[in-house]
Design a protein around this motif. Structure first.
Motif, PDB file in Angstrom:
ATOM      1  N   THR A 214       6.231  66.523  -5.212  1.00 29.13           N
ATOM      2  CA  THR A 214       5.939  65.268  -4.512  1.00 29.13           C
ATOM      3  C   THR A 214       7.157  64.363  -4.604  1.00 29.13           C
ATOM      4  OG1 THR A 214       3.610  65.444  -5.135  1.00 29.13           O
ATOM      5  CG2 THR A 214       4.374  63.309  -4.374  1.00 29.13           C
ATOM      6  N   LEU A 215       7.635  63.943  -3.428  1.00 27.50           N
ATOM      7  CA  LEU A 215       8.798  63.058  -3.354  1.00 27.50           C
ATOM      8  C   LEU A 215       8.371  61.722  -2.765  1.00 27.50           C
ATOM      9  CD1 LEU A 215      11.421  65.547  -1.824  1.00 27.50           C
ATOM     10  CD2 LEU A 215      11.175  64.906  -4.233  1.00 27.50           C
ATOM     11  N   VAL A 216       8.749  60.638  -3.404  1.00 29.30           N
ATOM     12  CA  VAL A 216       8.485  59.295  -2.895  1.00 29.30           C
ATOM     13  C   VAL A 216       9.836  58.662  -2.591  1.00 29.30           C
ATOM     14  CG1 VAL A 216       7.445  57.052  -3.351  1.00 29.30           C
ATOM     15  CG2 VAL A 216       6.412  59.122  -4.314  1.00 29.30           C
ATOM     16  N   THR A 217      10.105  58.400  -1.314  1.00 33.95           N
ATOM     17  CA  THR A 217      11.415  57.882  -0.931  1.00 33.95           C
ATOM     18  C   THR A 217      11.257  56.759   0.093  1.00 33.95           C
ATOM     19  OG1 THR A 217      11.713  59.446   0.913  1.00 33.95           O
ATOM     20  CG2 THR A 217      12.447  60.163  -1.252  1.00 33.95           C
ATOM     21  N   GLU A 253      -1.076  55.565  -5.246  1.00 35.16           N
ATOM     22  CA  GLU A 253      -1.496  54.196  -4.977  1.00 35.16           C
ATOM     23  C   GLU A 253      -0.650  53.193  -5.763  1.00 35.16           C
ATOM     24  OE1 GLU A 253      -3.609  53.282  -2.824  1.00 35.16           O
ATOM     25  OE2 GLU A 253      -4.891  55.026  -2.403  1.00 35.16           O
ATOM     26  N   LEU A 254      -0.184  53.602  -6.932  1.00 34.14           N
ATOM     27  CA  LEU A 254       0.488  52.670  -7.842  1.00 34.14           C
ATOM     28  C   LEU A 254       1.990  52.585  -7.637  1.00 34.14           C
ATOM     29  CD1 LEU A 254      -1.341  53.539 -11.201  1.00 34.14           C
ATOM     30  CD2 LEU A 254      -1.377  51.321 -10.057  1.00 34.14           C
ATOM     31  N   ILE A 255       2.636  53.709  -7.352  1.00 31.49           N
ATOM     32  CA  ILE A 255       4.086  53.748  -7.530  1.00 31.49           C
ATOM     33  C   ILE A 255       4.828  52.792  -6.607  1.00 31.49           C
ATOM     34  CG2 ILE A 255       4.437  55.768  -6.010  1.00 31.49           C
ATOM     35  CD1 ILE A 255       6.597  56.667  -8.076  1.00 31.49           C
ATOM     36  N   ALA A 256       4.455  52.727  -5.334  1.00 34.54           N
ATOM     37  CA  ALA A 256       5.175  51.836  -4.426  1.00 34.54           C
ATOM     38  C   ALA A 256       4.807  50.374  -4.682  1.00 34.54           C
ATOM     39  CB  ALA A 256       4.865  52.205  -2.976  1.00 34.54           C
ATOM     40  N   ARG A 257       3.542  50.137  -5.013  1.00 37.96           N
ATOM     41  CA  ARG A 257       3.135  48.758  -5.316  1.00 37.96           C
ATOM     42  C   ARG A 257       3.888  48.238  -6.546  1.00 37.96           C
ATOM     43  NH1 ARG A 257      -1.683  50.842  -3.099  1.00 37.96           N
ATOM     44  NH2 ARG A 257      -2.590  49.438  -1.531  1.00 37.96           N
ATOM     45  N   ALA A 258       3.999  49.064  -7.568  1.00 28.03           N
ATOM     46  CA  ALA A 258       4.681  48.634  -8.793  1.00 28.03           C
ATOM     47  C   ALA A 258       6.183  48.511  -8.573  1.00 28.03           C
ATOM     48  CB  ALA A 258       4.407  49.630  -9.917  1.00 28.03           C
ATOM     49  N   ALA A 259       6.739  49.372  -7.753  1.00 28.05           N
ATOM     50  CA  ALA A 259       8.193  49.419  -7.603  1.00 28.05           C
ATOM     51  C   ALA A 259       8.719  48.289  -6.735  1.00 28.05           C
ATOM     52  CB  ALA A 259       8.610  50.763  -7.026  1.00 28.05           C
ATOM     53  N   THR A 260       8.199  48.193  -5.524  1.00 31.21           N
ATOM     54  CA  THR A 260       8.755  47.239  -4.554  1.00 31.21           C
ATOM     55  C   THR A 260       7.697  46.365  -3.902  1.00 31.21           C
ATOM     56  OG1 THR A 260       8.624  48.948  -2.843  1.00 31.21           O
ATOM     57  CG2 THR A 260      10.704  48.744  -4.024  1.00 31.21           C
ATOM     58  N   GLY A 261       6.442  46.536  -4.308  1.00 27.03           N
ATOM     59  CA  GLY A 261       5.379  45.738  -3.714  1.00 27.03           C
ATOM     60  C   GLY A 261       4.916  46.249  -2.365  1.00 27.03           C
ATOM     61  N   GLN A 262       5.288  47.479  -2.022  1.00 26.57           N
ATOM     62  CA  GLN A 262       4.821  48.057  -0.764  1.00 26.57           C
ATOM     63  C   GLN A 262       3.410  48.611  -0.952  1.00 26.57           C
ATOM     64  OE1 GLN A 262       8.381  50.594  -0.754  1.00 26.57           O
ATOM     65  NE2 GLN A 262       8.649  50.025   1.386  1.00 26.57           N
ATOM     66  N   ARG A 325       9.112  55.829 -13.511  1.00 19.89           N
ATOM     67  CA  ARG A 325      10.412  55.392 -12.974  1.00 19.89           C
ATOM     68  C   ARG A 325      10.248  54.461 -11.771  1.00 19.89           C
ATOM     69  NH1 ARG A 325      13.552  60.177 -14.178  1.00 19.89           N
ATOM     70  NH2 ARG A 325      12.940  60.755 -16.302  1.00 19.89           N
ATOM     71  N   CYS A 326       9.346  53.512 -11.864  1.00 21.27           N
ATOM     72  CA  CYS A 326       9.141  52.574 -10.748  1.00 21.27           C
ATOM     73  C   CYS A 326      10.057  51.367 -10.848  1.00 21.27           C
ATOM     74  CB  CYS A 326       7.683  52.125 -10.701  1.00 21.27           C
ATOM     75  SG  CYS A 326       7.182  51.121 -12.127  1.00 21.27           S
ATOM     76  N   GLY A 327      10.574  51.073 -12.034  1.00 25.95           N
ATOM     77  CA  GLY A 327      11.474  49.933 -12.209  1.00 25.95           C
ATOM     78  C   GLY A 327      10.761  48.597 -12.354  1.00 25.95           C
ATOM     79  N   ALA A 328       9.442  48.582 -12.450  1.00 29.67           N
ATOM     80  CA  ALA A 328       8.723  47.307 -12.550  1.00 29.67           C
ATOM     81  C   ALA A 328       9.095  46.550 -13.820  1.00 29.67           C
ATOM     82  CB  ALA A 328       7.212  47.561 -12.524  1.00 29.67           C
ATOM     83  N   ASN A 382       2.255  43.866 -18.634  1.00 28.50           N
ATOM     84  CA  ASN A 382       1.300  43.851 -17.531  1.00 28.50           C
ATOM     85  C   ASN A 382       1.887  44.409 -16.241  1.00 28.50           C
ATOM     86  OD1 ASN A 382      -0.575  42.728 -19.231  1.00 28.50           O
ATOM     87  ND2 ASN A 382      -0.245  40.625 -18.547  1.00 28.50           N
ATOM     88  N   ALA A 383       3.215  44.518 -16.175  1.00 30.72           N
ATOM     89  CA  ALA A 383       3.848  45.047 -14.961  1.00 30.72           C
ATOM     90  C   ALA A 383       3.821  46.570 -14.916  1.00 30.72           C
ATOM     91  CB  ALA A 383       5.296  44.562 -14.869  1.00 30.72           C
ATOM     92  N   CYS A 384       3.845  47.206 -16.076  1.00 32.08           N
ATOM     93  CA  CYS A 384       3.936  48.671 -16.117  1.00 32.08           C
ATOM     94  C   CYS A 384       2.660  49.308 -15.550  1.00 32.08           C
ATOM     95  CB  CYS A 384       4.157  49.145 -17.544  1.00 32.08           C
ATOM     96  SG  CYS A 384       4.204  50.953 -17.674  1.00 32.08           S
ATOM     97  N   PRO A 385       2.791  50.169 -14.541  1.00 33.67           N
ATOM     98  CA  PRO A 385       1.594  50.748 -13.920  1.00 33.67           C
ATOM     99  C   PRO A 385       0.882  51.781 -14.785  1.00 33.67           C
ATOM    100  CG  PRO A 385       3.563  51.691 -12.948  1.00 33.67           C
ATOM    101  CD  PRO A 385       4.015  50.583 -13.863  1.00 33.67           C
ATOM    102  N   VAL A 386       1.504  52.200 -15.868  1.00 30.64           N
ATOM    103  CA  VAL A 386       0.839  53.147 -16.769  1.00 30.64           C
ATOM    104  C   VAL A 386       0.674  52.561 -18.172  1.00 30.64           C
ATOM    105  CG1 VAL A 386       1.241  55.352 -15.621  1.00 30.64           C
ATOM    106  CG2 VAL A 386       3.063  54.346 -16.964  1.00 30.64           C
ATOM    107  N   GLU A 387       0.747  51.234 -18.261  1.00 27.86           N
ATOM    108  CA  GLU A 387       0.396  50.507 -19.484  1.00 27.86           C
ATOM    109  C   GLU A 387       1.209  50.940 -20.699  1.00 27.86           C
ATOM    110  OE1 GLU A 387      -3.808  51.076 -19.880  1.00 27.86           O
ATOM    111  OE2 GLU A 387      -4.288  49.644 -18.284  1.00 27.86           O
TER     112      GLU A 387
END
Length: 756
Positions: A214-217, A253-262, A325-328, A382-387
């Motif tokens: 799975t690639l998220v780009t 559901e989490l990765i883009a929201r946490a990374a860039t708010g998409q 690795r979302c950078g949040a 609270n920012a980390c999507p995996v706590e």
């Protein structure tokens, strides 16, 4: 990057503040705002974080099993799995694959290949390597390291990139706009993808059951890199494995929201290679697609260990492997927002979680270079999507760095003067701040002489040289009469009962101890007791006015000061002593009221690491921030009229809450109480003051601290410049003292019935 000497570190930060701050700040602040929006608008976001955490805990626990499962599934699909022990092993394997299939490689964005320096290894072997992610392409052309996990080149403006591209590629027409730059990169990299012999990708997630990558780009080039050349190599850390597609959904559901708010990723590609469709021959436009290219496709999945197995066995670093690795954590960090990953990062990884990664895959020396930039403010929690408890990982690594230091020639003297649990060799400045309780007791007992002496020129110079305390920072002023002295002088707990009777007789709302519905102790934290006793006195008077019987017992400092310096054993010992001193009060049913938010955070969060579960639970559940406690009293029938409200000509209140107070969810109560009393309140939009305990006092970080505080100074010194400034934390009050020309106060001091 190697910045060893303190003065070099300060100069390096100063350079980044001058050159990269504007772009880093704009981009990370934007990502962070969008994360807030996206997470707030998504119903069930917090439950999703919890579910993602559970999945990662399970996957890391089952890691050996998942590796075997994915090996079987990939080989059943026609591919190959190689588990590389370390960077050299992985590079050797990829180099052999490339050598067999050609000499040109295109890559999609991959921090794992950055970790192993794959580009450098392939180029040394004579292979042409092209990054196809726009950000990675920019830093490749600039020959510099990525400054962010998600946005490798976010430290550069479009003008910077235009200058870079025009100089490097000399286009017929100079490139100027972001659109022109993007179109140029798209065409240039499109040609490289068509020509490439091998495509190398990373993988955000690898599904063991099916062998699916799975690639998220953001740009879609990752999919082209995987599908266009005949040979696809995916390099991923072993921690990227998930059992099956059933466990993937929370992360999508989490990765883009946490990374860039998409709300959704720009591109979410799921590939189960090797593909059974033939590759395209771009030089043959006439032959039907079904008859083009090679059907002999190859796929190699390289799973990288490189220290991850040891991290899995390390109970303190294990959580790092949950990172997606979302950078949040970077985007939410006040220090990162100013200097980016070229200061707040190691060989590969950047931001708060980087300390765990760098300690695990590179070693403590690399982590030590930037670990102190984490102030433990806990905004990333609270920012980390995996706590992930990122501040704790940073604290543990700091502790290990401290313990790995060589002993100095004066350590035998320091050992005798510092009542801590630490070994010799520690940085003297850290040891001083970690033992601030000792300094505060001495300073208070000898005030005002101690205050005069500390500010004498030669002493300040010595403190800067030996302890690293910046001479530009005002020092805290110790009070001769401590908060506890004041309480005992007025008669202690017995007097509290007497005054309660007198107040009741006068028609007030107080009740004596034998009739009190609540009893509380006001915790005499280190700073309230020795430096800012006024807020403690105000807290006592406010609680008494609301009918609470109050005691101020002799309780040790919480251990926040040593913990902030990575002195875990010392903090642990203090936690036991604090609980020992508070236990009788908890047994008696008394609430614990805490004026200093960072100490409340110790009781509610960090003490979980030090105390037995039952002890921690008792203390955590019965401890309250001072105004949070007032809010509870008012909500349960307390008479707000006994507290002091605004005068007719009150200028209004500008309120800044403490970082850890926000993380605990204990900040909104202050605004609610002030509103209820009729104050006109504005909240700071700036999330951090920049002081962070001892951080802003340190010579290496003074300028960074002041840079972080600029937003707050602009806000409270500009449109809100006539308002009364209040702040809950000692650090915030100290920083506001230095930033503004008017004195701030703790909010409980506004409520004080004795305030005139």
């Amino acid at each position: 990057m190697s910045v060893d000497e303190p003065t070099d570190k300060a100069a390096h930060i100063r350079h980044l503040l001058a050159t990269e701050r504007e772009a880093v700040r704009e981009n990370t602040s934007h990502f962070n705002r969008e994360r807030y929006r996206a997470s707030t608008e998504y119903e069930g976001y917090e439950e999703l974080r919890g579910r993602a955490r559970e999945i990662k805990e399970d996957a890391i626990e089952r890691l050996p099993e998942l590796i075997e499962t994915v090996r079987e599934s990939v080989e059943a699909n026609g591919g190959t799995v190689y588990v590389a022990d370390d960077a050299a092993d992985a590079n050797r394997y990829v180099e052999e694959v490339v050598r067999d299939d050609g000499d040109t490689v295109v890559k999609s964005k991959s921090m794992t290949t950055e970790e192993i320096d794959l580009n450098e290894a392939l180029e040394a072997a004579g292979v042409d390597v092209y990054e196809t992610d726009l950000g990675e392409f920019v830093v490749q052309v600039a020959d510099e390291a990525p400054s962010h996990l998600v946005g490798p080149s976010l430290h550069r403006s479009s003008d910077d990139i235009a200058e870079l591209f025009n100089d490097r590629f000399d286009p017929e027409e100079p490139l100027e706009t972001a659109q022109e730059l993007t179109e140029f990169a798209r065409d240039y990299l499109g040609d490289r993808i068509v020509e490439a012999d091998v495509g190398v990708t990373g993988a955000n997630f690898v599904l063991a059951e099916s062998g699916t990558i799975t690639l998220v780009t953001n740009e879609g080039n990752g999919r082209k890199v995987a599908a266009t050349p005949d040979t696809h190599v995916a390099v991923a850390g072993i921690e990227k494995l998930l059992p099956s597609i059933e466990e993937l959904k929370p992360f999508t559901e989490l990765i883009a929201r946490a990374a860039t708010g998409q709300d959704v990723p720009q591109y979410l590609s799921m590939l189960t290679p090797p593909s059974d469709s033939p590759s395209l021959d771009f030089d043959d436009p006439t032959t039907p697609l079904s008859k083009q290219g090679s059907e002999d496709r190859e796929f190699h999945l390289v799973l990288l260990d490189n220290g991850r197995t040891e991290m899995r066995e390390d109970p303190q670093l294990r959580e790092t492997l949950y990172c997606i690795r979302c950078g949040a954590c970077a985007n939410s960090c006040a220090n990162f927002q100013q200097v980016g990953g070229h200061a707040f990062g190691g060989e590969t990884y950047t931001g708060g979680i980087a300390t765990g990664w760098e300690a695990g895959v590179e070693g403590l020396d690399t982590a030590a270079e930037f670990n102190d930039l984490c102030t433990g403010c806990s905004r990333c929690v609270n920012a980390c999507p995996v706590e992930i408890d990122i501040p704790w990982i940073n604290t543990v690594v700091r502790d290990r760095v401290n313990r790995g230091a060589d002993e100095g020639q004066f350590d035998h003297l320091v050992e005798g003067l510092t009542p801590d649990e630490e070994p010799g060799g520690m940085d003297l400045g850290k040891r001083f701040f970690g033992n601030f309780e000792t300094a505060a007791k001495l300073g208070s007992a000898t005030a005002p002489l101690s205050n005069w002496l500390a500010n004498a020129g030669p002493v300040r110079a010595g403190m800067e040289r030996v302890l690293g305390i910046d001479g530009r920072r005002d020092l805290p002023q110790f009070e001769r009469e401590t908060f506890r002295d004041w309480f005992e002088k007025r008669g202690g707990a017995a007097a509290s009962t007497k005054r309660a009777r007198e107040t009741r007789a006068a028609g007030g709302s107080l009740v004596p101890r034998d009739e009190a519905t609540r009893e509380a102790i006001v915790y005499p934290d280190l700073y309230t007791n020795y430096v800012r006793p006024g807020r403690g006195r105000a807290a006592v008077r406010v609680l008494e006015a609301l009918g609470v019987h109050v005691e101020v017992p002799d309780v040790p400092s919480s251990g926040r000061a040593p913990l902030s310096q990575g002195m875990v054993a010392t903090a642990d010992a203090k936690a036991s002593r604090v609980f020992g001193a508070l236990a009788e009060h908890l047994d008696a049913g008394r609430d614990v009221v805490v004026v200093e938010p960072s100490d409340l955070a110790m009781f509610r969060r960090e003490y979980e690491k030090f105390l037995p579960d039952a002890s921690h639970q008792r203390l955590s559940e019965n401890s309250y921030e001072a105004v949070e406690y007032v809010f509870g009293l008012l909500e349960n029938g307390g008479d707000a009229d006994v507290l002091t409200g605004p005068d007719a000509d009150d200028p209004g209140v500008a309120y800044h809450s403490h970082c850890q107070q926000r993380t605990l969810g204990a900040a909104a109560h202050t605004q609610a109480v002030l509103d209820r009393l009729g104050y006109d309140v504005v909240l700071s939009e700036a999330e951090c003051c920049g002081m962070a305990g001892s951080f802003g006092y340190k010579r290496d970080y003074y300028e960074l601290s002041m840079a972080v505080g600029e937003d707050l100074a602009t806000e409270f010194g500009g449109v809100h410049g006539n308002r009364r400034v209040v702040a809950s934390g000692t650090s915030c009050l100290d920083q506001l003292d230095d930033l503004l020309d008017r004195k701030p106060a703790h909010p409980v001091e506004l409520l004080d019935p004795a305030r005139t």
